[in-house]
Design a protein around this motif. Structure first.
Motif, PDB file in Angstrom:
ATOM      1  N   LYS A 187       0.896  -1.140  -0.093  1.00 23.55           N
ATOM      2  CA  LYS A 187       0.032   0.044  -0.050  1.00 23.55           C
ATOM      3  C   LYS A 187       0.685   1.259  -0.061  1.00 23.55           C
ATOM      4  O   LYS A 187       2.050   1.474   0.575  1.00 23.55           O
ATOM      5  N   ALA A 188       0.453   2.673  -0.501  1.00 24.97           N
ATOM      6  CA  ALA A 188       1.230   3.499  -0.755  1.00 24.97           C
ATOM      7  C   ALA A 188       1.895   3.996   0.358  1.00 24.97           C
ATOM      8  O   ALA A 188       1.507   4.317   1.430  1.00 24.97           O
ATOM      9  N   THR A 189       3.260   4.181   0.361  1.00 24.17           N
ATOM     10  CA  THR A 189       4.261   4.416   1.373  1.00 24.17           C
ATOM     11  C   THR A 189       5.288   5.499   0.717  1.00 24.17           C
ATOM     12  O   THR A 189       5.590   5.336  -0.334  1.00 24.17           O
ATOM     13  N   ARG A 190       5.531   6.574   1.583  1.00 27.47           N
ATOM     14  CA  ARG A 190       6.527   7.324   0.917  1.00 27.47           C
ATOM     15  C   ARG A 190       7.492   7.879   2.217  1.00 27.47           C
ATOM     16  O   ARG A 190       6.891   8.273   3.322  1.00 27.47           O
ATOM     17  N   LEU A 191       8.749   7.588   1.687  1.00 30.12           N
ATOM     18  CA  LEU A 191       9.687   8.268   2.888  1.00 30.12           C
ATOM     19  C   LEU A 191       9.585   9.991   2.723  1.00 30.12           C
ATOM     20  O   LEU A 191      10.065  10.471   1.604  1.00 30.12           O
ATOM     21  N   SER A 192       9.322  10.663   3.753  1.00 27.16           N
ATOM     22  CA  SER A 192       9.087  11.931   3.364  1.00 27.16           C
ATOM     23  C   SER A 192      10.085  12.870   3.878  1.00 27.16           C
ATOM     24  O   SER A 192      10.525  13.920   3.431  1.00 27.16           O
ATOM     25  N   LYS A 193      10.901  12.365   5.173  1.00 30.80           N
ATOM     26  CA  LYS A 193      11.834  13.224   5.538  1.00 30.80           C
ATOM     27  C   LYS A 193      12.808  12.125   6.222  1.00 30.80           C
ATOM     28  O   LYS A 193      12.723  11.086   6.608  1.00 30.80           O
ATOM     29  N   VAL A 194      14.351  12.612   6.153  1.00 30.30           N
ATOM     30  CA  VAL A 194      15.269  12.012   7.030  1.00 30.30           C
ATOM     31  C   VAL A 194      16.136  12.804   7.868  1.00 30.30           C
ATOM     32  O   VAL A 194      16.690  13.926   7.396  1.00 30.30           O
ATOM     33  N   LEU A 195      16.200  12.697   9.204  1.00 33.62           N
ATOM     34  CA  LEU A 195      16.962  13.396   9.956  1.00 33.62           C
ATOM     35  C   LEU A 195      18.159  12.626  10.436  1.00 33.62           C
ATOM     36  O   LEU A 195      17.909  11.542  10.932  1.00 33.62           O
ATOM     37  N   ARG A 219      11.164   9.576   8.553  1.00 31.91           N
ATOM     38  CA  ARG A 219       9.773   9.916   8.700  1.00 31.91           C
ATOM     39  C   ARG A 219       8.940   9.445   7.528  1.00 31.91           C
ATOM     40  O   ARG A 219       9.289   9.806   6.368  1.00 31.91           O
ATOM     41  N   ILE A 220       8.091   8.565   7.697  1.00 33.15           N
ATOM     42  CA  ILE A 220       7.441   7.598   6.565  1.00 33.15           C
ATOM     43  C   ILE A 220       5.849   8.273   6.673  1.00 33.15           C
ATOM     44  O   ILE A 220       5.340   8.040   7.447  1.00 33.15           O
ATOM     45  N   VAL A 221       5.310   8.435   5.321  1.00 33.54           N
ATOM     46  CA  VAL A 221       4.014   8.779   5.209  1.00 33.54           C
ATOM     47  C   VAL A 221       3.303   7.299   4.875  1.00 33.54           C
ATOM     48  O   VAL A 221       3.528   7.116   3.493  1.00 33.54           O
ATOM     49  N   LYS A 222       2.299   6.954   5.563  1.00 33.20           N
ATOM     50  CA  LYS A 222       1.423   5.812   4.923  1.00 33.20           C
ATOM     51  C   LYS A 222       0.300   5.770   5.463  1.00 33.20           C
ATOM     52  O   LYS A 222       0.030   5.316   6.609  1.00 33.20           O
ATOM     53  N   PRO A 223      -0.782   6.575   4.926  1.00 33.33           N
ATOM     54  CA  PRO A 223      -2.247   6.730   5.513  1.00 33.33           C
ATOM     55  C   PRO A 223      -2.824   5.459   5.952  1.00 33.33           C
ATOM     56  O   PRO A 223      -3.655   5.392   6.929  1.00 33.33           O
ATOM     57  N   SER A 224      -2.674   4.227   5.340  1.00 32.32           N
ATOM     58  CA  SER A 224      -2.937   3.059   5.874  1.00 32.32           C
ATOM     59  C   SER A 224      -2.842   2.577   7.065  1.00 32.32           C
ATOM     60  O   SER A 224      -3.154   1.443   7.555  1.00 32.32           O
ATOM     61  N   PHE A 225      -1.592   2.936   7.356  1.00 33.86           N
ATOM     62  CA  PHE A 225      -0.784   2.204   8.544  1.00 33.86           C
ATOM     63  C   PHE A 225      -1.456   2.815   9.897  1.00 33.86           C
ATOM     64  O   PHE A 225      -1.414   4.121  10.216  1.00 33.86           O
ATOM     65  N   ASP A 238       0.843  11.676  15.345  1.00 35.37           N
ATOM     66  CA  ASP A 238       1.788  12.404  14.370  1.00 35.37           C
ATOM     67  C   ASP A 238       1.000  11.983  13.256  1.00 35.37           C
ATOM     68  O   ASP A 238       0.710  10.973  12.910  1.00 35.37           O
ATOM     69  N   PRO A 239       1.299  13.093  12.135  1.00 38.91           N
ATOM     70  CA  PRO A 239       1.110  12.808  10.642  1.00 38.91           C
ATOM     71  C   PRO A 239       1.948  11.863   9.899  1.00 38.91           C
ATOM     72  O   PRO A 239       1.579  11.615   8.811  1.00 38.91           O
ATOM     73  N   TYR A 240       3.056  11.210  10.538  1.00 42.59           N
ATOM     74  CA  TYR A 240       4.057  10.446   9.940  1.00 42.59           C
ATOM     75  C   TYR A 240       4.270   9.494  10.878  1.00 42.59           C
ATOM     76  O   TYR A 240       3.919   9.348  11.975  1.00 42.59           O
ATOM     77  N   VAL A 241       4.939   8.302  10.379  1.00 37.72           N
ATOM     78  CA  VAL A 241       5.254   7.348  11.113  1.00 37.72           C
ATOM     79  C   VAL A 241       6.779   7.293  11.082  1.00 37.72           C
ATOM     80  O   VAL A 241       7.306   7.434  10.239  1.00 37.72           O
ATOM     81  N   SER A 242       7.498   7.483  12.282  1.00 39.89           N
ATOM     82  CA  SER A 242       9.140   7.406  12.485  1.00 39.89           C
ATOM     83  C   SER A 242       9.617   6.477  13.077  1.00 39.89           C
ATOM     84  O   SER A 242       8.878   5.621  13.970  1.00 39.89           O
ATOM     85  N   VAL A 243      10.748   6.247  12.610  1.00 38.45           N
ATOM     86  CA  VAL A 243      11.961   5.178  13.340  1.00 38.45           C
ATOM     87  C   VAL A 243      13.253   5.685  13.390  1.00 38.45           C
ATOM     88  O   VAL A 243      13.570   6.685  12.708  1.00 38.45           O
ATOM     89  N   PRO A 291      14.923   7.242  -1.352  1.00 32.92           N
ATOM     90  CA  PRO A 291      14.639   5.849  -1.956  1.00 32.92           C
ATOM     91  C   PRO A 291      13.186   5.595  -1.475  1.00 32.92           C
ATOM     92  O   PRO A 291      12.538   5.847  -0.443  1.00 32.92           O
ATOM     93  N   SER A 292      12.468   4.482  -2.265  1.00 27.31           N
ATOM     94  CA  SER A 292      11.149   3.898  -1.909  1.00 27.31           C
ATOM     95  C   SER A 292      11.461   3.127  -0.560  1.00 27.31           C
ATOM     96  O   SER A 292      12.435   2.422  -0.686  1.00 27.31           O
ATOM     97  N   VAL A 293      10.493   2.853   0.205  1.00 27.14           N
ATOM     98  CA  VAL A 293      10.415   1.993   1.344  1.00 27.14           C
ATOM     99  C   VAL A 293       9.131   1.339   1.552  1.00 27.14           C
ATOM    100  O   VAL A 293       8.157   1.747   0.962  1.00 27.14           O
ATOM    101  N   ARG A 294       8.996   0.154   2.068  1.00 25.94           N
ATOM    102  CA  ARG A 294       7.874  -0.449   2.515  1.00 25.94           C
ATOM    103  C   ARG A 294       8.007  -0.667   3.855  1.00 25.94           C
ATOM    104  O   ARG A 294       9.067  -1.063   4.558  1.00 25.94           O
ATOM    105  N   ILE A 295       6.703  -0.788   4.624  1.00 21.32           N
ATOM    106  CA  ILE A 295       6.528  -1.090   5.972  1.00 21.32           C
ATOM    107  C   ILE A 295       5.864  -2.177   6.065  1.00 21.32           C
ATOM    108  O   ILE A 295       4.512  -2.138   5.316  1.00 21.32           O
TER     109      ILE A 295
END
Ligand SMILES: Cc1cc2nc3c(=O)[nH]c(=O)nc-3n(C[C@H](O)[C@H](O)[C@H](O)COP(=O)(O)OP(=O)(O)OC[C@H]3O[C@@H](n4cnc5c(N)ncnc54)[C@H](O)[C@@H]3O)c2cc1C
Length: 557
Positions: free
Chosen positions: A245-253, A263-269, A300-305, A363-367
Motif C-alpha cells: 500500500k502507498a508508502t512514502r519516505l518524506s523526511k530523513v533526519l 519519517r514515513i507517510v503511509k495513510p493506511s498504517f 503524529d501525521p507520519y510514522v517515524s523510526v 529511496p522508496s520504502v515498504r513497511i
C-alpha cells in the motif's frame, strides 16, 4: 547458582504451569501414539517389531503436534489482535521464546523417531516381515525420502538459528529459515510413504491423498496440523499485500552519534504507541525486512523510526540517505565534548541535520506491521516505570509523546505517574531524543507526573568533565541533556530505586490522594540488554508486597 537456575526455569509458578502443560501434553501424545499402534489388531504383523515401532509411532504423533504448534507463535498479526485479551493468561510477547521451546522439543523427538525408525527398517530387513531391504525403505520410498529431507532442513535451520550466527550473519539465519516452507510440505506429506499398513504392499491411489486410508494406517493428524500452516501462509500473503500500500519516505533526519530518523507517510498504517514495524528498502535489498520500533505517536501525521547504523543493511541505508560516516563524525564531535555549542561546526548536542531531499532523491520504502510490544500496556497501571538502555529508548519516545498528547486531552486512563529512566553509555546519544524530552518536560504542569532520570555509564574524560563543571555551575538546565533533571553518573542501583519507590507509595506521598487500602499497580516496561533486565526484574520481585504490586515486561532487540 545451579539451584536458582533450576528454580527460575522450572519452579516459578508460571514456568511450572507451562512445564506441566507443555511436557504433559507431549508425554500424553507419545503414550497415545504408542498405545494406538500397540493395540491395533490390523497392525499385528508390524507390531512384531515391538518397542521400536511403538516408539516411532508415539514420537511421530508428538512431532505432528509440534509441527502444528511451531507456527502458532509466528502468526504475528493474529497475536497482535489477541494479545490484549490473552495477556493475563500467558505472555504473548514471549512468542519467539515459545517458538524455540517447540523447536527444541522437535529436535529431541526427531532423534527418538528417527532412531526408532532406523531400528524398524533394520528389523524389517532382518525378519523379512515385508520383502524389503532397509536401504530401499530409507531412500526409495516416500516416507524415507521425506523424512531424510526434513532432517537435512532441520540441520540447516537449527545450525543457522544459533544466537552467535544470528548476531554475525543474520541473513544466513533469515534465508535458511525460509526452508521451513519445504519442511512443512514434508511433514504434511510424510504419511504418503504408507510405511504403516495392514498389507505387505503399499496401497497407493491416484487421487488425493494418494494412498488408501483403508490400508495405509499411518498418521492422519496432518489433517489438523495443516491449519496453522494455512493460516501462516495466509498471513504472509496478507502482509505482502498490506506492505504494497502507498508508502512514502518524506523526511530523513540525522541525529548525533549517527541515529537516523526516517519519517514515513503511509495513510493506511494504524498503530498504538510502543509498537514496532518491519522496514524494507528494495534498493538496498529486495528480500530483507528489518524490525524497528516506532518512535512517533499515533497522533503524529507520519510514522517515524530511529535507526542506529550497526551493520550491512543499516550502514548501506546511511550511505544511501547521505548520512554516512563523515556527516555522523562531525555531529558526534560536538556532542563528545559535552559542550552546548561546538565553535567550529556551530552545532549543539541536540541538533540534528535534515537531509536535503532536493539534492538526493529519497529511496522508496515498504513497511510491514505494526506488531505488539509490552509497552502498549502503560495506560493500564497507576505508575509506569519506563526504562530504556541505549537505543532501547525508542519505544518510549513514542509512548512519552503519546502520553503528552493524552495529557493535553486530559485522558490518561489509570495512569497517575511516570518514571522514565534512560541508561546511556555515551553523551552523544542524548541528542537523539533531547528535543522530544525537553518538550515533554516543559509541558508538565505537575512536575511530579513525569520524572526523567538519565544515567550516563561512560567513563568521563577530563575534557568533558571540565565542560560539565563549567556549564553546570549555577545553570538551570543540565549541561549534558539540557533538561531540568540532572544527569546521574554510573549505573543505577535498581534495588534501592524500587525500595524507595515502594516506601514513597506506601507513605501516601507518591500518588496524591491514593487510598492506602488499595493495592497500587506499578508496571515496569523495559527495553535493553538481558543482563539489565534480570537485575530490574529481581528488584521488582523483591519489592512486591501486599500494598504495592510491581510487574515487569521486557522487549529486546
Ligand atoms: C523488535 C525489534 C525492534 C528494534 N528496534 C530498533 C530501533 O528502534 N532502532 C535500532 O537502531 N534498532 C532496532 N532493532 C535492531 C535492528 O533491527 C537491527 O539493528 C538491524 O536489523 C541491523 O541490521 P544490519 O544488517 O545493519 O546489521 P547486522 O550486522 O546484520 O546485524 C546487527 C544485529 O541486528 C540483528 N539483525 C540483523 N538483521 C535483523 C533482522 N532482519 N531482524 C532482526 N534482527 C536483525 C543481528 O542479529 C545482529 O544482532 C530492533 C530489533 C527488534 C527485534
Amino acid at each position: 547458582m545451579g539451584e536458582s537456575w533450576f528454580r527460575r526455569e522450572f519452579l516459578t509458578p508460571r514456568r511450572l504451569a507451562f512445564n506441566v502443560i507443555f511436557y504433559g501434553l507431549h508425554f500424553f501424545f507419545f503414550g497415545y501414539g504408542w498405545h494406538s499402534q500397540a493395540t491395533n489388531t490390523k497392525l499385528a504383523a508390524l507390531n512384531a517389531l515391538t518397542w521400536s515401532v511403538w516408539t516411532s509411532r508415539g514420537a511421530g504423533l508428538v512431532l505432528a503436534f509440534d509441527g502444528g504448534l511451531i507456527l502458532i507463535p509466528m502468526l504475528r498479526n493474529v497475536i497482535r489482535v489477541v494479545r490484549p485479551k490473552v495477556q493475563w493468561l500467558f505472555p504473548a510477547d514471549e512468542n519467539i521464546w515459545f517458538h524455540r521451546q517447540v523447536a527444541y522439543s522437535m529436535a529431541f523427538w526427531s532423534m527418538v523417531h528417527t532412531t526408532a525408525h532406523y531400528v524398524n527398517f533394520f528389523n524389517v530387513e532382518r525378519t523379512q516381515v515385508r520383502k524389503e531391504i532397509a536401504l530401499d525403505i530409507h531412500y526409495t520410498q516416500a516416507g524415507g525420502i521425506s523424512g531424510h529431507f526434513m532432517l537435512l532442513i532441520m540441520v540447516l535451520m537449527y545450525g543457522t538459528a544459533h544466537s552467535k550466527i544470528r548476531q554475525q550473519c543474520f541473513e544466513a539465519f533469515w534465508y535458511t529459515h525460509h526452508l521451513a516452507f519445504f519442511f512443512m510440505i514434508g511433514i504434511y506429506s510424510h504419511a504418503t510413504g504408507c510405511f504403516v499398513r495392514d498389507s505387505t504392499n503399499p496401497d497407493y491411489i491416484t487421487t488425493f491423498p494418494f494412498y488408501s486410508t483403508e490400508h495405509c494406517l499411518g498418521y492422519e493428524s496432518w489433517r489438523f496440523i495443516i491449519w496453522p500452516g494455512i493460516l501462516y501462509f495466509g498471513e504472509r500473503v496478507y502482509r505482502e499485500i498490506r506492505a504494497r500500500k502507498a508508502t512514502r519516505l518524506s523526511k530523513v533526519l540525522v541525529h548525533p552519534s549517527g541515529a537516523m530518523e526516517l519519517r514515513i507517510v503511509k495513510p493506511s498504517f494504524k498503530y498504538v504507541a510502543g509498537q514496532w514495524l518491519f522496514i524494507q528498502v528494495p534498493e538496498i535489498s529486495k528480500f530483507q525486512w528489518h524490525p524497528f520500533t516506532i518512535t512517533s505517536a499515533p497522533e503524529d501525521p507520519y510514522v517515524s523510526v530511529h535507526i542506529r547504523q550497526v551493520g550491512d543493511f543499516t550502514r548501506a541505508l546511511g550511505d544511501r540517505l547521505g548520512a554516512g560516516p563523515s556527516v555522523v563524525a562531525a555531529m558526534t564531535q560536538a556532542a563528545m565534548k559535552g559542550a552546548e555549542k561546538d565553535e567550529k561546526t556551530g552545532m549543539s548536542r541536540g541538533d540534528f541535520v535534515e537531509i536535503d531531499s532536493s539534492n538526493l532523491s529519497l529511496p522508496s520504502v515498504r513497511i510491514d506491521g505494526p506488531y505488539g510490544a509490552p509497552a502498549e500496556d502503560v495506560f493500564n497501571v497507576e505508575v509506569a516505570v519506563l526504562i530504556g538502555a541505549g537505543i532501547g529508548v525508542t519505544p518510549f519516545a513514542s509512548i512519552l509523546k503519546h502520553i503528552w498528547y493524552r495529557q493535553k486531552r486530559g485522558n490518561l486512563g489509570t495512569l497517575r505517574r511516570v518514571e522514565f529512566f534512560w541508561v546511556c553509555r555515551d553523551a552523544p546519544s542524548f541528542g537523539w531524543f533531547q528535543s522530544l524530552l525537553q518538550e515533554v518536560e516543559a509541558a508538565q504542569a505537575d512536575p511530579n507526573f513525569l520524572r526523567i532520570n538519565i544515567y550516563l555509564t561512560q567513563k568521563i574524560g577530563e575534557d568533558m568533565l571540565w565542560n560539565i563543571a563549567v556549564n553546570d555551575a549555577g545553570a538551570q538546565y543540565d549541561p549534558l541533556t539540557l533538561l531540568r533533571t540532572r544527569t546521574m553518573f554510573g549505573r543505577p542501583d535498581w534495588m534501592t530505586i524500587y525500595g524507595q519507590m515502594r516506601q514513597a507509595v506506601e507513605s501516601g506521598q507518591y500518588i496524591a490522594g491514593s487510598k492506602s487500602q488499595l493495592k497500587t499497580k506499578v508496571g515496569t516496561y523495559f527495553c535493553g540488554p538481558s543482563v539489565l533486565a534480570k537485575a530490574i526484574k529481581e528488584a521488582t520481585v523483591h519489592h512486591t508486597n501486599s500494598n504495592v504490586e510491581f510487574s515487569f515486561a521486557k522487549e529486546h532487540f
